[in-house]
Design an enzyme around this catalytic site. Structure first.
Site, PDB file in Angstrom:
ATOM      1  N   VAL A 103       0.856  -1.177   0.000  1.00 25.92           N
ATOM      2  CA  VAL A 103       0.000   0.000   0.000  1.00 25.92           C
ATOM      3  C   VAL A 103       0.898   1.233   0.000  1.00 25.92           C
ATOM      4  CG1 VAL A 103      -1.814   1.274   1.195  1.00 25.92           C
ATOM      5  CG2 VAL A 103      -1.783  -1.230   1.275  1.00 25.92           C
ATOM      6  N   CYS A 104       0.635   2.156  -0.929  1.00 26.90           N
ATOM      7  CA  CYS A 104       1.342   3.426  -0.965  1.00 26.90           C
ATOM      8  C   CYS A 104       2.849   3.205  -1.009  1.00 26.90           C
ATOM      9  CB  CYS A 104       0.902   4.272   0.225  1.00 26.90           C
ATOM     10  SG  CYS A 104       1.369   6.019   0.135  1.00 26.90           S
ATOM     11  N   SER A 105       3.604   3.841  -0.133  1.00 24.02           N
ATOM     12  CA  SER A 105       5.060   3.753  -0.170  1.00 24.02           C
ATOM     13  C   SER A 105       5.593   2.443   0.390  1.00 24.02           C
ATOM     14  CB  SER A 105       5.682   4.930   0.589  1.00 24.02           C
ATOM     15  OG  SER A 105       5.163   5.009   1.894  1.00 24.02           O
ATOM     16  N   GLY A 106       4.725   1.521   0.747  1.00 23.24           N
ATOM     17  CA  GLY A 106       5.178   0.163   1.069  1.00 23.24           C
ATOM     18  C   GLY A 106       5.914  -0.462  -0.102  1.00 23.24           C
ATOM     19  N   ALA A 156      -1.455   2.779  -4.928  1.00 23.51           N
ATOM     20  CA  ALA A 156      -1.064   4.178  -4.810  1.00 23.51           C
ATOM     21  C   ALA A 156      -1.295   4.676  -3.382  1.00 23.51           C
ATOM     22  CB  ALA A 156      -1.837   5.003  -5.828  1.00 23.51           C
TER      23      ALA A 156
END
Length: 336
Positions: A103-106, A156
């Protein structure tokens, strides 16, 4: 059949990156009891504080195989991506899992562990340029809500974790379960505009960014020619220096930004206005409706007429009332 879900946390993770998917899987499990079993894990188990200060309890990193391995994002990803123990575990755990998702910047952790090499992936739009520089072996698709490449899924920014979870639920339990889960969450099952992080374009350059004034000027003149020479002259720069500086500041070329701004404007008029499609095409700078149709299909997966029909269907009183009954709360329009 129970599908095991492992969610990796770390200090300063983004709370909604974890809570959004957790809630989606929980609500899907209410419809199909026993569908999912979730385990939160961290290198340092116990109470793991998110960037907001709210903590979640996490178990130690497990050697047991998970059906689905998820990685949260947040401010703490940079430190976590430098932890050799975390990356070694992540690489091994991913090898045992049926699928892996971030998820996201993971996505930074997946990339640092080598799990995104030669794959397509996405991350939060604000981090996409930095991500591409740090991980040149990854094919970044910066404007996507989520990307699936084989067994690896990336999503994103922040709320896109819910979109990702709904897609995973749809794959596991069927689209009807995913649709009902979205109703309970009072979000779109599939966002209008397909899978694009389009609202991000409103923030290109930021309020105080170097090209903020130019972007406002561009938005007001989308029906005019906006070649790089004209934009460079407006910015009082040479075309070559302008193109390089603009890409560094916004993460995309001037031509791509113009196209995205035109699409953003056209989509808003298509979904909320009543003008004929050919008039929308002219006002937003596409010129002819067939050119706009092709751009819509490429960006959103649907032509303008389909998006207009979907928006009008969602606006019908009986649909809003049904959505509210299903969710148990007054319906709201999810941010795009």
């Amino acid at each position: 059949m129970t599908r095991t879900l492992g969610l990796l946390l770390f200090p300063d993770f983004q709370l909604l990156d974890a809570a959004g998917p957790i809630s989606a899987f929980e609500l899907a499990g209410r419809q199909v009891p026993g569908a999912y079993a979730l385990t939160l894990m961290a290198r340092a188990p116990g109470a793991v504080a998110s960037s907001s200060g709210v903590a979640l309890q996490a178990a130690p990193l497990s050697a047991e195989p998970f059906d689905t391995l998820l990685v949260a994002g947040g401010l703490g990803t940079r430190a976590a991506a430098r932890c050799a123990e975390t990356l070694a575990w992540l690489g091994a755990a991913a090898g045992r899992a049926r699928r892996v998702a971030s998820v996201c910047s993971g996505s930074y952790l997946l990339a640092a562990a080598g799990l995104l090499d030669d794959r397509r992936a996405t991350t939060h739009w604000q981090r996409s340029a930095d991500f591409a520089r740090r991980f040149p072996a990854v094919r970044v698709e910066a404007d996507r809500i989520y990307v699936r490449d084989g067994k690896v899924w990336t999503s994103a920014g922040i709320t896109a974790g819910i979109d990702l979870a709904l897609a995973l639920i749809g794959e596991d339990l069927g689209e009807e379960v995913a649709r009902r889960t979205a109703q309970q969450l009072v979000v779109y099952h599939r966002r209008p505009g397909g899978q694009s992080q389009f609202s991000a374009l409103l923030e290109l350059g930021g309020a105080g960014g170097r090209f903020a004034g130019l972007l406002d000027w561009m938005r007001a003149r989308l029906d005019e020619p906006l070649g790089v020479e004209r934009l460079a002259a407006r910015a009082a720069m040479s075309p070559r220096n302008f193109a390089r500086a603009f890409a560094a500041e916004t993460g995309m070329t001037p031509a791509k930004a113009v196209q995205r701004l035109r699409l953003e404007t056209a989509r808003d008029r298509v979904e909320t206005g009543a003008e004929p499609i050919d008039q929308v095409a002219a006002m937003s700078g596409f010129g002819d409706p067939e050119r706009m149709r092709r751009a819509f299909v490429q960006a959103f997966g649907q032509p303008p007429q389909a998006l207009r029909r979907a928006a009008r269907a969602l606006a019908l009183p009986e649909n809003a009332e049904a959505s509210g009954r299903a969710a148990g709360t007054p319906p709201v329009r999810a941010p795009r």
